[in-house]
Motif scaffolding. Structure first.
Motif: not given
Length: 589
Positions: A227-236, A238-247
């Protein structure tokens, strides 16, 4: 002058003694003059009324009267004999005349009604006695019960609790108290967490904090929650190229290196570099800004939805709206106008007519708008629209239109503070549930007290937590004036009252009196305001009102009464030692 009591005083002043008299009401009066045919002039309180009596009475004597008719000539029936000097005996006789049981508490309450010239019926007395005798703080309820009787509110326990909470507490006070209570809970369920977030927003606390975001990241990565990971990516953030597994892997390593373990009871922010150069402060600011913009966009969308809902049934049936429904449609249109472009305003106003062709056109336009992508940035709006957007967002968050919302959009209504409080009261054990009652009572009191009206006058009151606009206490706004045929306040002849507690000026009251579109402004404050600070603001106020087709006639400054301070201070000394305190004006209204 008690600044907190002014709204109630205004309500009472808009209602004359004659307007308070209805069939069955009992009141004490003095016979001033007698005329043939049992007609008389009777003094009730400070007013003298012409009345038809049902018995011959004595001039100069006082009596208890019961109103039997108010249409045309006032018809009064005398109750018992003329009154003596002893209040207790007079009230005792009245209660016996009404066939009611007598007690010291009952006599004391009725005596207070008579003393303040508040008319009452036998049924109202019975209801009031029932409430008083069931309460532990009996004497403290008197002012609330009197107010309810003047406002013709039902004398029920639930209404009493709501009105009493509104009169004796404050919005900010109740929010803070419940926030502290929730803060003591070791864990929060879904409803409690949702309520805490809304209370934090109302108290000007950011929903997202740096520490809270880092904590949420650590908890969610351990659960595999994105949830928070996708929210941070949508807000710019966190870079969109970062996968959740790496995160997830990077944050697990960070927690191991910094010896951070679940459950996260400590401050989780450390000096160590976060994974992916993550900046929690920047992330919090971005998410909070987006939250404000989302609230504003949602607010505008809800106004569109309410308007479209009003039209839907008429369009389906291919018939014009009923008079009441069309008035509501016009009211909804007026609320929406400040958020639209001039082109949109012109188009909607052009098609706000009660014929099927106009209603169908308006319905299609609103339907197309609702299905278009919503783009709204609150920070780019003019100040007036920012204030209105903020005001509507607060009202929606609190749930002052909760019951109306259930009818128009049950899902959305469940998200308000009032809805969450109702659910928490009914779905938890009584001990915990009762902790949510004070704020619920207060919100109910706000709803009851929002609008007061007589056949010719209308008064609307708003009380908001002041923290959102930089105040230390609640902000009060009151609009009163002549009622137009469509049920709204006449903007050409009305009064607008602001009650604020400012950081430098402290208690401040701003009274805006409008007559035939000319505006006279009176400002009361605890301390006198230096003229050199106000004079530069006058041209902007004058020009702003002129832009709305109003003419400023003058500004008067007065000091709130403080007899003790006046007795112990010298006016010249006061002017000398106050001037350095004012480095600016708290708020421009």
């Amino acid at each position: 002058m008690n600044i907190q009591r002014l709204p109630d005083q205004r309500i009472e002043k808009t209602v004359s003694v004659k307007q308070q008299l209805h069939a069955g009401k009992i009141v004490q009066g003095k016979v001033v003059q007698l005329y043939p045919g049992n007609r008389a002039t009777v003094q009730i309180g400070s007013q003298q009324l012409h009345a038809q009596l049902k018995a011959a009475l004595t001039r100069g004597e006082r009596y208890h009267f019961q109103v039997e008719q108010t249409d045309g000539t006032l018809l009064l029936r005398v109750m018992g004999k003329s009154l003596g000097r002893h209040v207790y005996s007079n009230i005792l006789s009245l209660l016996n005349e009404l066939g009611l049981d007598v007690s010291k508490q009952r006599v004391r309450f009725v005596a207070s009604l008579v003393n303040e010239q508040i008319p009452f019926t036998k049924h109202e007395l019975l209801s009031a006695f029932k409430v008083i005798e069931a309460a532990s703080n009996q004497h403290q309820l008197y002012p609330t019960l009197k107010y309810m009787m003047l406002a013709r509110l039902p004398l029920k326990q639930s209404v009493l609790e709501a009105v009493h909470a509104k009169q004796t507490s404050g919005f900010a006070k109740e929010i803070q108290a419940l926030g502290q209570t929730l803060g003591q809970f070791k864990e929060h369920n879904v409803l409690q967490q949702a309520l805490l977030e809304r209370l934090s927003w109302l108290m000007n606390k950011d929903v997202h904090t740096p520490n809270g975001i880092v904590r949420q990241i650590m908890i969610e990565q351990s659960e595999g929650n994105q949830h928070i990971f996708r929210q941070l990516q949508a807000a710019g953030v966190v870079d969109s190229s970062v996968s959740f597994s790496k995160w997830q892997t990077a944050w697990k390593q960070y927690m191991t290196l910094n010896r951070i373990e679940l459950p996260l009871l400590q401050n989780v922010i450390t000096q160590a570099q976060k994974p992916f150069l993550f900046n929690e402060t920047e992330a919090a600011q971005t998410l909070n800004r987006l939250q404000i913009e989302t609230n504003a966009a949602t607010n505008v969308r809800h106004l569109f939805e309410q308007l479209n809902l009003s039209l839907k049934q008429a369009v389906l049936n291919e018939v014009p709206l009923a008079n009441g429904a069309f008035k509501q449609l016009q009211s909804d249109v007026n609320r929406l106008m400040p958020f639209l472009t001039e082109k949109q305003q012109h188009y909607i106003q052009q098609h706000t007519n009660n014929n099927i062709a106009s209603l169908q056109t308006l319905h299609r336009y609103l339907d197309n708008t609702l299905h278009a992508p919503v783009q709204h940035n609150n920070t780019s709006l003019p100040l007036q629209q920012q204030f209105l957007s903020h005001l509507y967002t607060i009202l929606g968050t609190v749930g002052l239109s909760h019951e109306y919302g259930i009818l128009s959009d049950p899902t959305d209504a469940e998200a308000s503070v009032k809805s969450l409080l109702i659910q928490l009261v009914h779905h938890q054990d009584k001990v915990i549930g009762d902790r949510f009652l004070p704020l619920l009572h207060f919100i109910n009191g706000l709803q009851i007290d929002t609008v007061q009206e007589t056949p010719y006058m209308l008064q609307a009151t708003l009380q908001l937590p002041g923290e959102k606009i930089g105040l230390s206490e609640d902000a009060y706004m009151q609009f009163s004036g002549r009622k137009r045929k469509n049920g709204t306040i006449d903007p050409d002849d009305c009064t607008i009252l602001f009650q604020l507690n400012l950081a430098n000026l402290q208690e401040t009251l701003i009274d805006m009196h409008i007559q035939k579109r000319t505006v006279a402004l009176t400002i009361w404050s605890t301390e006198m305001i230096p003229a050199n600070l106000i004079d530069p603001l006058k041209p902007a106020l004058k020009n702003g009102l002129a832009g709305l087709d109003y003419q400023l006639t003058g500004i008067t400054f007065k000091q709130l009464n403080d007899d003790k301070k006046r007795a112990n201070s010298n006016q010249d000394l006061r002017e000398n030692h106050l001037s350095p305190m004012y480095e600016g004006v708290d708020i421009k209204i």
